[in-house]
Design a protein around this motif. Structure first.
Motif, PDB file in Angstrom:
ATOM      1  N   THR A 216       0.809  -1.219   0.000  1.00  0.00           N
ATOM      2  CA  THR A 216       0.000   0.000   0.000  1.00  0.00           C
ATOM      3  C   THR A 216       0.840   1.266   0.000  1.00  0.00           C
ATOM      4  O   THR A 216       0.295   2.370  -0.042  1.00  0.00           O
ATOM      5  CB  THR A 216      -0.928   0.040   1.221  1.00  0.00           C
ATOM      6  N   PHE A 283      -4.970  -7.615  -2.194  1.00  0.00           N
ATOM      7  CA  PHE A 283      -4.579  -6.334  -2.779  1.00  0.00           C
ATOM      8  C   PHE A 283      -4.076  -6.547  -4.203  1.00  0.00           C
ATOM      9  O   PHE A 283      -3.344  -7.510  -4.468  1.00  0.00           O
ATOM     10  CB  PHE A 283      -3.447  -5.677  -1.981  1.00  0.00           C
ATOM     11  N   LYS A 285      -2.088  -4.121  -7.117  1.00  0.00           N
ATOM     12  CA  LYS A 285      -1.402  -2.840  -7.289  1.00  0.00           C
ATOM     13  C   LYS A 285      -0.871  -2.748  -8.718  1.00  0.00           C
ATOM     14  O   LYS A 285      -0.104  -3.608  -9.151  1.00  0.00           O
ATOM     15  CB  LYS A 285      -0.256  -2.732  -6.289  1.00  0.00           C
ATOM     16  N   ARG A 311      -8.036  -2.636  -2.889  1.00  0.00           N
ATOM     17  CA  ARG A 311      -8.065  -3.439  -1.658  1.00  0.00           C
ATOM     18  C   ARG A 311      -9.412  -4.161  -1.599  1.00  0.00           C
ATOM     19  O   ARG A 311     -10.449  -3.553  -1.376  1.00  0.00           O
ATOM     20  CB  ARG A 311      -7.901  -2.531  -0.437  1.00  0.00           C
TER      21      ARG A 311
END
Length: 320
Positions: A216, A283, A285, A311
Motif C-alpha cells: 500500500t 490487494f 497494485k 483493496r
C-alpha cells in the motif's frame, strides 16, 4: 487510440484522445493536454505528444498480496488459531484480462479452519494461500485430539507434549506445542505469517507474529496467530501475534478471548469460549498509467505515488 508517433498532431486528435468533442477549444496550456503529454510545466510542443495515449499502457507489472482466512481458537483451555497463508508476488499484465478475487472467511471458534483465498486470471490460478489451522482443546468435541491442525499457519496444540500444527513454507509458520504437564498455560499459540506460535508452559502463551507488507506504500503487518488460553480465570492472558491475532482467554471466566482482526487473516484466541479467525484480504497494485478503472465488487481504490491500489475485503474482479 494513441496519438501519432511521428509527424503532425492536431488539436482535434488531442481532444479525441482526451474523450472530448473534436471541435472543443484547446490551447497548449490546457491541463488535460499537458497531462497527456506528460509535460506539466515549461515550454511544450506538439511533438511532446508523439505516441501518447490517455488509455491504460500495456504491458506492465501487477503486484498482488493474497491472505487467506485465519482459523478459530479453541474453547475451554484451548489453543490459538493459526493465521491464514500470506503470499505476495508480481505478474506481467496485458489488456483485457479478467482477474478474479475470492476472499476467504475466517474459521469459527472451537473447530474452524480458515478458508483459502484465491487470485486467478482468465481461469488460471496466480495465488491461492491456504486457510489457517484451528487450535485444539479439551472440549467435548476434541477430548481425544491434541495435535494442532495444519494450515497456512498451524494451530496450537493442547497439553501432553503434543506438537503444534504445521504451517506451509512461504505462507506461514507452525503452531506452538502443548506443555508436557498440566500447567496454567498448557496450550500452544497459533502460528503467524512471520513466526511460530508460543509453546505451552508456565507463562502466558502468545500467538506467532505476522509479516509486514509495503504493497500500500506503507508498512503494514498482517496474519498474526491467536494466543493460547489459560486454566486460570485471571486477567493475565497470552497476546495475539502482531498483525491482528486475538488474545487468549481464561477458562471459567475472567478475560474472554478475542477473535482475529477482520481482513487481516489472523487467528482467533483460545481459551474461555474460544473465538473466530479473521477473514482474509487481497490487494492488487498496478501502475496508474496501466489502470483500467474496470472492476466489480466493492474494492477500496487508492493511489500511492505512481500506483493505483485495489483493496478487496470481499470477493470481486478487476479487468485490465
Amino acid at each position: 487510440m494513441a496519438l501519432p508517433s511521428a509527424g503532425a498532431i492536431s488539436f482535434s486528435q488531442v481532444n479525441t484522445e482526451l474523450g472530448r468533442s473534436s471541435t472543443q477549444n484547446l490551447s497548449m496550456s490546457d491541463s488535460g493536454l499537458r497531462t497527456l503529454f506528460n509535460d506539466t510545466s515549461g515550454a511544450i510542443s506538439m511533438s511532446s505528444g508523439w505516441g501518447k495515449s490517455s488509455g491504460p499502457s500495456y504491458p506492465s507489472n501487477l503486484q498482488y498480496l493474497v491472505i487467506a482466512g485465519g482459523a478459530g481458537g479453541s474453547s475451554y483451555l484451548g489453543s490459538g488459531g493459526g493465521a491464514g497463508g500470506m503470499l505476495e508476488g508480481t505478474r506481467t499484465v496485458d489488456a483485457s484480462r479478467t482477474y478474479v478475487v475470492t476472499v476467504g472467511a475466517g474459521g469459527g471458534n472451537s473447530s474452524g479452519n480458515g478458508n483459502a483465498s484465491n487470485f486467478t486470471v482468465n481461469g488460471i490460478v496466480i495465488s491461492n494461500p491456504t486457510g489457517g489451522g484451528f487450535g485444539v482443546g479439551n472440549n467435548g468435541i476434541q477430548n481425544n485430539v491434541q495435535i494442532g491442525n495444519s494450515g497456512g499457519s498451524g494451530g496450537g496444540s493442547y497439553w501432553g507434549g503434543s506438537v503444534g500444527g504445521s504451517g506451509i513454507a512461504g505462507q506461514g509458520h507452525a503452531g506452538g506445542n502443548g506443555a508436557s504437564a498440566p500447567t496454567l498455560y498448557r496450550s500452544g499459540g497459533g502460528g503467524g505469517a512471520g513466526q511460530a506460535g508460543g509453546n505451552g508452559g508456565n507463562s502466558p502463551v502468545n500467538g506467532g507474529n505476522g509479516r509486514t507488507s509495503n504493497i500500500t506504500g506503507t508498512s503494514v503487518t498482517y496474519a498474526g496467530g491467536g494466543a493460547g488460553g489459560t486454566y486460570s480465570p485471571g486477567t493475565v492472558v497470552g497476546q495475539g501475534g502482531t498483525g491482528g491475532g486475538g488474545h487468549g482467554g481464561g477458562w471459567g471466566g475472567g478475560v474472554p478471548s478475542l477473535g482475529g482482526q477482520v481482513n487481516t487473516g489472523s487467528g482467533g484466541g483460545g481459551g474461555g469460549g474460544g473465538n473466530a479467525g479473521g477473514s482474509g484480504i487481497v490487494f492488487i497494485k498496478v501502475p496508474t498509467v496501466s489502470y483500467s478503472g474496470s472492476y466489480s465488487g466493492t474494492p477500496n481504490v487508492s493511489t500511492s505515488g505512481a500506483y493505483t491500489i485495489l483493496r478487496f475485503s470481499s470477493s470481486g474482479t478487476y479487468i485490465s
